[in-house]
Write an enzyme that holds these catalytic residues in place. Sequence first.
Site, PDB file in Angstrom:
ATOM      1  N   GLY A  61       0.852  -1.186   0.000  1.00  0.00           N
ATOM      2  CA  GLY A  61       0.000   0.000   0.000  1.00  0.00           C
ATOM      3  C   GLY A  61       0.879   1.223   0.000  1.00  0.00           C
ATOM      4  N   GLU A  69       3.473   1.979  11.453  1.00  0.00           N
ATOM      5  CA  GLU A  69       2.540   0.887  11.194  1.00  0.00           C
ATOM      6  C   GLU A  69       1.952   0.233  12.450  1.00  0.00           C
ATOM      7  OE1 GLU A  69       1.577   0.178   8.100  1.00  0.00           O
ATOM      8  OE2 GLU A  69       2.961   1.653   7.268  1.00  0.00           O
TER       9      GLU A  69
END
Length: 195
Positions: free
Chosen positions: A30, A104
């Site tokens: 992504g 993340e």
Amino acid sequence: MSAKTDSAATRRVRDGFVIPDDELWVFGYGSLMWDPCFAHDHSSPALLRGYHRAFCVYSVRYRGTHEKPGLVLGLNNGGACRGMAFRVPAAQVAGAVDDLWAREMPRALYVPRSVRVMLVDKTVDALAFVANRQHEHYVGKLPLDDTARIISGCSGIRGPNADYLCNTLRHLDELGVRDLALRKIYRRVLALQSA
């Protein structure tokens, strides 16, 4: 979560991921494809088998808010996923891991895993962030219309949710990858935005 030492193997472990002593490969599927947040010295198109890319995680920070959550990509079980693999030299691994965890892992939306990815000329073990199916913001597979409606109307600190989708598609196009599921979502988002 802080890094700890596994006394049996004298290896550094962070959230279950064993940090290698030498170079580290990172698989991006992504936003890491176009905006890696860590130092690296090489990148390569890569194929991961056993997982597929999906809008399966609510975003209440980067692409949405608590009041109006957006959607971001995660790796879900099954299928295959094409993306980018980035090589981090041994001397920069500790800093790269810190940078990746800050971006993340602040809310444990993902589970860091060691996965096998196929590059153009070889196969390597790489760090990948897999959707955490136990997290309250894991949404699984939403209907197409719901996914498009959410993406078309949300924005977070990194910008509109629709921009995230567009950037992902643009970088997949550069790799020569046609993600039909994301294309369907994109067409529906465009229709909603023009209505």
